[in-house]
Design a protein around this motif. Structure first.
Motif, short mmCIF file in Angstrom:
data_model
loop_
_atom_site.label_atom_id
_atom_site.label_comp_id
_atom_site.label_asym_id
_atom_site.label_seq_id
_atom_site.Cartn_x
_atom_site.Cartn_y
_atom_site.Cartn_z
N LYS A 83 0.82 -1.22 0.00
CA LYS A 83 0.00 0.00 0.00
C LYS A 83 0.84 1.25 0.00
O LYS A 83 0.59 2.19 -0.74
CB LYS A 83 -0.92 0.01 1.23
CG LYS A 83 -2.09 -0.93 1.07
CD LYS A 83 -3.35 -0.33 1.69
CE LYS A 83 -4.60 -0.91 1.07
NZ LYS A 83 -5.00 -2.21 1.60
N THR A 84 1.87 1.31 0.87
CA THR A 84 2.61 2.56 1.00
C THR A 84 3.79 2.66 0.06
O THR A 84 4.16 3.75 -0.35
CB THR A 84 3.11 2.74 2.45
OG1 THR A 84 3.85 1.58 2.80
CG2 THR A 84 1.96 2.92 3.41
N GLU A 85 4.40 1.53 -0.29
CA GLU A 85 5.61 1.61 -1.10
C GLU A 85 5.47 0.95 -2.46
O GLU A 85 6.42 0.92 -3.23
CB GLU A 85 6.78 0.96 -0.34
CG GLU A 85 7.14 1.69 0.91
CD GLU A 85 8.21 0.96 1.69
OE1 GLU A 85 8.65 -0.11 1.24
OE2 GLU A 85 8.60 1.47 2.76
N GLY A 86 4.32 0.42 -2.74
CA GLY A 86 4.17 -0.30 -3.99
C GLY A 86 3.22 0.36 -4.95
O GLY A 86 3.62 1.06 -5.87
N LEU A 87 1.95 0.18 -4.68
CA LEU A 87 0.96 0.65 -5.62
C LEU A 87 0.72 2.15 -5.51
O LEU A 87 0.88 2.74 -4.45
CB LEU A 87 -0.38 -0.03 -5.33
CG LEU A 87 -0.52 -1.49 -5.72
CD1 LEU A 87 -1.95 -1.90 -5.49
CD2 LEU A 87 -0.15 -1.67 -7.17
N ILE A 88 0.32 2.75 -6.63
CA ILE A 88 -0.28 4.07 -6.60
C ILE A 88 -1.78 3.79 -6.64
O ILE A 88 -2.33 3.48 -7.69
CB ILE A 88 0.12 4.92 -7.83
CG1 ILE A 88 1.57 4.69 -8.20
CG2 ILE A 88 -0.23 6.37 -7.63
CD1 ILE A 88 2.57 5.43 -7.42
N ASP A 143 -4.54 5.33 -6.57
CA ASP A 143 -5.51 6.07 -7.37
C ASP A 143 -5.40 5.77 -8.86
O ASP A 143 -6.30 6.08 -9.62
CB ASP A 143 -5.32 7.57 -7.15
CG ASP A 143 -6.36 8.11 -6.19
OD1 ASP A 143 -7.31 7.37 -5.91
OD2 ASP A 143 -6.24 9.26 -5.76
N LEU A 144 -4.27 5.21 -9.27
CA LEU A 144 -4.10 4.93 -10.70
C LEU A 144 -4.70 3.56 -11.05
O LEU A 144 -4.98 2.75 -10.17
CB LEU A 144 -2.62 4.96 -11.08
CG LEU A 144 -1.89 6.29 -10.86
CD1 LEU A 144 -0.56 6.27 -11.58
CD2 LEU A 144 -2.70 7.48 -11.32
N GLY A 203 -6.28 0.46 -6.16
CA GLY A 203 -6.57 0.41 -4.73
C GLY A 203 -7.77 -0.45 -4.40
O GLY A 203 -7.96 -0.85 -3.25
#
Lengths: 497, 349, 321
Positions: free
Chosen positions: A338-343, A345-346, A394
């Motif tokens: 969540k914090t270091e992987g995915l964006i 909102d994209l 997300g």
């Protein structure tokens, strides 16, 4: 033996249907250091939060000095005599040492803060910990270890009878740890009851009078005399399922790809040397917090090493940033999706092509057709669900988010793929798929660094296993018929077998 | 999902609806509001005026959109507007023949070059030195007004050049040139960000800076670029504003425009914390603000009170975007339902 | 050894300000006749008393890691409310009380919104800026002059000092505000909590400090100071004007920053802000004395100083971390 100061009986706590603590007992006596042990997720922090009133209990009782209590929160617990010092120093670096100890309860005279009394009181409190320093200097100038001691002094000011130390040694170097243990000994001699949470086995064995081990929210037992080996076995649980091997022979790879010599970072990982070969899997095994992730981050340039060097194909490389690492063909799937992987909102599509596009720069966009092709192939290959490239990343489940991350790096065709806990929190089927994928990738010549908390999983996929303990690489073992027991023994003995 | 529901869920629905509502309100108050006349080969009318006077704001807000998408902010655009207008007017006023096309183009070129430079300064402070955006751009906001006055020597430079006047007041094929410029800026920048990978990478950096860093995105360069772009937009807007009145006023040109631009961006659905942005939304936001000003004017309310409306709009929009507000609101309306912590709140405005 | 250098670095910005102040003043007195005259120095205070009060409030906000962009508008609103109410024949003490209450409540409101809805201070105070300025225009779009005898008395009565010099009552009020501010920041729990919140809000919360209450109070203090600054400006100009104090928030922020307070909060002194205001005043005086330099140089120099100090802060904080 004096009467117990704290007794927790039959504690049960659920979060949205998930049982975090199930019928756990815990007791604490004045003048002892009682260690609470267990892997992450075992329920240690939940138990502490129940004790300090952050969480209420669903069942069970807490007796403090013989009286049933239920604190309304950490502040109430502190007033009641239970003080907690956390892993991260939660103090204000801009204020003086003295203020940090007494902030919020400064001695006053005629309604105003009585500064000289404040400093005097701070010196007294620190003296109790056998620390003497300039209390009017800003806290931020002190080492983390001293800041930790200041936090303890603050906790002690309120006539604490129980001191909870939650992973206090995580960011300390050995000398600093020794100092902290010394302070704990002297507090114990003064009759303080100390609850010590740590996953550093050495430290626990060195100081604890009694140990309580939790596993999966359940009480394993309370022990007074136990060896390191037994302790690790209790923490991990003996009943390991027997898995058939995924691999045949130990592959020694096709030549060295990356060589790290004396690579290290203070407060993170002690200097280590490793060789990673093409077409093979290097597993990193060790308990949570043993430095596995930190090691991986150094290999990717996500953190700066302050010693040693890295060579790729026998050429020295300065891994200044992830960007440089990516350009050298290194890829890193972080454990924190969540914090270091995915964006979040994209879309799935944008997340998958992100690393590839970043490497090309913004002026050379991938055509939409190419994107759709690549993404469709990734979605099919990894079976990402829903199979909708325009879904918001997300909104995906954890396992599918993991696959999106994996896809992001696979399409860049890296030479070295670092996977930090790629199978955490995903279902068994997806897990097996990812393990199989790793085997396939190495068959094609890719080098993989595989990190997992599950020893059997590490053993299933790895050709070589580096064992970490207390932020040191203690052993590197070729994986021919290694068993989880062997690894556990190595962890417990610190590699001295 | 039927068409209606999909329409309402579209993120531009609410700003667009507000704009339409406001326009209809104007129509009710003054039925001639929608009338577009054709006089001397030019288009005239209230709607055209809104577009024409809204053009500089649209430009500035477009630049601001990208900066905000990276999680930053640019407070200096008002000053850049003033400086750009001042330099261009000074240059034109020094020309032997103020009507010379080459001279006018030279003035425009110099003003734009200077705006790019100012944007680059902001970008340097923010992306290289790591100064907080509010603070870094505050410097130019303060000093820029002084620079503009230095350039104009504290006077209002009035010019007579017709070419220069055309930037803001001219017509091309019956349509005011300023509208065309704004339209072109919107079209070109939309194409530029969506056809290159710029838009996506900016959204990635704004959406999750750490994840972007770990994916190897060169965020420093990107952020720098957005400030340069913002400077450019403000510079062109400055030319337009000074051209509209054929003079440069270092003190008042572009005053408050940074606030209007931020407001336009936020109304357009781009969150102040960065991430997803929408140029279309920004244009709608800018038009909404311009219509609001026009409405206040036509209703005979003292024009200065638009500030009150803007204050209310800013607060309302921010509150709607605040997860805490939504949570409290939701708790009140559905008391028995436990509220799950929701980090991914969609913006409906 | 390290301790020494680090603590010296802590005072580096404020030392730089002091050196600059002395330098600018020395330059002025060497260059222009009558610059070093004590009345010139006192005039500097008289002209900037209201800024000093506003900057004092701003110091609280910035120390806590926030920012208040509404101060200029609240100042203008205060001058207008005073002028309007006095014009209606309200007695001066009541007017003063009303103005102060309005200012403090505006600040209180903004602080509450910032705290309860976790919005960025800059956005909320921006809305407050619009709101207060808009309210000004609804009261009057033109300047209203003040003829109330009490206000004119305060405006026109000099307080004589030895050596034939004098200061205004406004200066005395401003100095009292500073003294009270220093006391509050240094000797009360509220003051220390301001520093703690600026150092680390998270830690302050975990240390059991009343973070929310303190944050709201900080903005109320800033609102109160702005209102008081507005009153001083009303005394000084004997008028209320919706165009008063445009851009004043920037002067106040500049004074605080030049005075050595770190914009990220947690470090700085109110007395530094006094230095900062004095620096701005000396620059103005220098430019006035020069005669050939135009007033806009003030803005440019303020901008340059702001740049210098922000970069200095970056360097200092980068080293100590």
């Amino acid at each position: 033996m004096p009467a117990e100061i704290l007794r927790m009986t039959g504690i049960r706590k659920e979060f949205a249907g998930v049982v975090a603590l199930d019928d756990v007992d815990f007791r604490l006596f004045p003048g002892e250091v009682h260690a609470l042990m267990g892997e992450n997720g075992a329920g240690k922090s939940t138990l502490i939060k129940v004790l300090t009133g952050v969480h209420g209990v669903d069942a069970g009782t807490v007796l403090f000095a013989g009286e049933p209590v239920s604190f309304a929160g950490p502040a109430a617990a502190q007033r009641g005599g239970v003080s907690t010092v956390y892993q991260e120093v939660n103090l204000c670096p801009n204020l003086s040492v003295a203020e940090n100890i007494l902030l919020g309860r400064e001695p006053r005279r005629f309604g105003r803060i009585h500064w000289s009394a404040l400093r005097r009181r701070a010196v007294e409190l620190l003296a109790r910990l056998e620390v003497s320093l300039d209390v009017s200097a800003p806290l931020g100038q002190q080492s983390i270890a001293v800041q930790q001691l200041v936090a303890i002094a603050r906790a002690l000011d309120v006539d604490a009878r129980v001191l909870v130390l939650d992973e206090p040694t995580s960011s300390l170097d050995p000398g600093e740890v020794e100092r902290l243990l010394g302070v704990m000994r002297s507090l114990r001699a003064q009759g303080m009851a100390i609850l010590f949470v740590s996953h550093f086995i050495d430290q626990v064995l060195a100081i604890a009078d009694r140990m309580t081990v939790l596993r999966n929210g359940k009480l394993v037992g309370e022990y007074t005399d136990i060896t390191a080996r037994e302790l690790v076995a209790k923490m991990i649980g003996k009943d390991l399922p027997v898995l058939e091997g995924l691999r045949g022979e130990v592959r020694h790879g096709e030549g060295t790809l990356m060589q790290a010599s004396d690579l290290g970072r203070k407060g993170s990982v002690a200097p280590f040397s490793l060789e990673i070969s093409r077409g093979s899997v290097l597993g990193l095994a060790g308990l949570l917090g043993s430095g596995r992730t930190e090691l991986a981050r150094l290999l990717f340039g996500a953190d700066h090493a302050d010693s040693g060097e890295v060579r790729i194909d026998d050429t020295p490389v300065a891994l200044r940033s992830p960007r440089v690492a990516v350009s050298k063909g290194i890829a890193f799937c972080s454990e924190n999706r969540k914090t270091e992987g995915l964006i979040q909102d994209l879309t799935v599509r944008e997340n998958i092509i992100l690393a590839m596009q970043a490497a090309r720069g913004w002026t050379r966009p991938l055509s939409r057709r190419r994107q759709d092709e690549i993404v469709a192939r990734s979605i099919e290959l990894l079976d990402i669900r829903p199979a909708d490239p325009e879904a918001r990343a997300g909104d995906l489940s954890g396992g599918n988010q993991q696959k999106v991350l994996l896809a992001r790096w696979l399409i860049t065709e890296p030479k070295l793929l670092i996977l930090d806990e790629p199978t955490r929190g995903i279902d068994v089927g997806a897990k097996a798929e990812i393990q199989r994928l790793v085997a396939e990738l190495t068959a094609d010549g890719m080098a993989v660094v595989f990190i997992s908390a599950e020893l059997e999983e590490v053993l299933r996929v790895s050709d070589k296993v580096a064992v970490l303990r207390d932020r040191h690489v203690v052993a590197q073992l070729a994986n021919d018929s290694l068993t989880p027991d062997d690894i556990m023994a190595t962890i417990a003995d610190g590699g001295e077998r | 999902m039927n068409t209606y529901a999909r329409l309402v869920k579209h993120r531009l629905f609410w700003p667009a609806a507000a704009l339409v509502l406001l326009l209809l309100g104007n129509f009710v108050a003054s039925p001639r509001f929608f009338a577009v006349q054709f006089r001397e080969g030019h288009l005239y009318g209230s709607l055209i005026d809104i577009l024409r006077f809204g053009a500089p704001l649209i430009l500035v807000a477009l630049g601001m959109t990208l900066v905000i998408a990276t999680g930053g902010i640019d407070l200096s655009v008002g000053s850049v507007v003033a400086i750009s207008g001042a330099v261009a007017c000074l240059w034109v006023s020094r020309l032997g023949d103020q009507n010379s096309l080459g001279g006018t183009l030279g003035a425009v070129g110099i003003a734009i070059a200077l705006s790019l430079l100012l944007g680059a300064c902001n970008g340097f402070l923010v992306s290289v030195l790591g100064v907080q955006p509010i603070v870094g751009t505050l410097i130019l906001m303060v000093a820029g007004r002084g620079l503009a006055q230095l350039i104009t020597d504290g006077q209002i430079i009035t010019i007579t050049g017709t070419h220069y006047r055309d930037i803001g007041g001219g017509f091309v094929a019956t349509v005011p040139l300023s509208i065309l410029i704004a339209l072109a800026a919107f079209g070109i920048s939309s194409l530029a960000v969506r056809k290159s990978a710029l838009g996506m990478l900016i959204e990635a950096v704004g959406g999750n800076p750490e994840a972007s860093r770990l994916a190897g995105v060169a965020s420093r360069r990107l952020i720098w670029l957005t400030y340069v772009f913002c400077g450019l937009c403000a510079g062109v807007a400055g030319l337009m504003i000074s051209s509209n009145v054929s003079s440069a006023d270092g003190n008042n040109a572009g005053l408050w425009i940074e606030l209007d631009a931020i407001l336009a961006v936020v109304i357009g659905g781009t969150r102040l914390t960065g991430g997803r942005f929408s140029f279309g939304g920004t244009v709608i936001g800018a038009l909404l603000i311009q219509t609001l000003s026009t409405t206040v004017y036509t209703l005979g309310i003292p024009p200065e009170t638009t500030l009150l409306f803007k204050a209310v709009v800013v607060l309302a929009v921010c509150l709607v975007q605040s997860p805490q507000f939504r949570r409290k609101f939701a708790r009140r309306s559905r008391r028995s339902v436990p509220v799950v912590k929701d980090e991914k709140v969609e913006v409906t405005l | 050894m390290t301790t020494l250098t680090v603590s010296r670095k802590r005072y580096l910005p404020i030392l730089a300000t002091l050196v600059m102040l002395v330098g600018a003043f020395g330059f002025g007195s060497a260059r222009y006749d009558g610059f070093a005259d004590s009345q010139v120095v006192l005039n500097l205070l008289i002209d900037n008393a209201f800024l000093l009060v506003v900057a004092a409030g701003m110091t609280f906000v910035i120390l806590s890691g926030g920012i208040d962009l509404s101060v200029g508008s609240v100042v203008a609103l205060s001058t207008l409310v005073s002028a309007k109410l006095l014009g209606h024949g309200w007695p001066a003490p009541v007017v003063i009380l009303v103005v102060l209450v309005i200012g403090a409540s505006l600040g209180l409101g903004m602080g509450a919104v910032i705290h309860f809805f976790e919005l960025q201070p800059f956005v909320v105070t921006l809305a407050g800026m619009f709101l207060a300025r808009g309210l000004c225009y609804t009261i009057s779009v033109e300047s209203i002059s003040i003829t109330n005898p009490f206000f004119t008395y305060v405006a026109q009565t000099p307080i004589s000092l030895p050596g034939g010099t004098h200061v205004s009552i406004g200066v005395v009020i401003a100095l009292v505000v500073v003294a009270v501010g220093v006391y509050v920041l240094h000797y009360t729990r509220f003051g220390r909590t301001v520093y703690a919140v600026g150092g680390s809000e998270q830690s302050a919360m975990l240390m059991g400090l009343p973070v929310g209450r303190t944050k709201i109070q900080i903005y109320a203090v800033s609102g109160f100071c702005s209102a008081l600054g507005g009153l001083l400006l009303a005394f000084y100009t004997l008028s209320g004007n919706p165009l008063h104090a445009i851009g004043m928030e920037l002067d106040a922020i500049a004074a605080v920053v030049i005075g050595g307070t770190v914009l990220t909060g947690g470090s700085g002194y109110l007395l530094g802000t006094v230095l900062g205001v004095t620096v701005l005043g000396v620059i103005q005086t220098l430019i006035t004395f020069d005669g050939t330099l135009s007033s806009w140089w003030t803005r440019i120099v303020i901008g340059a100083l702001l740049f210098l100090f922000i970069v200095l802060q970056r360097l200092v904080t980068r080293r100590t971390r």
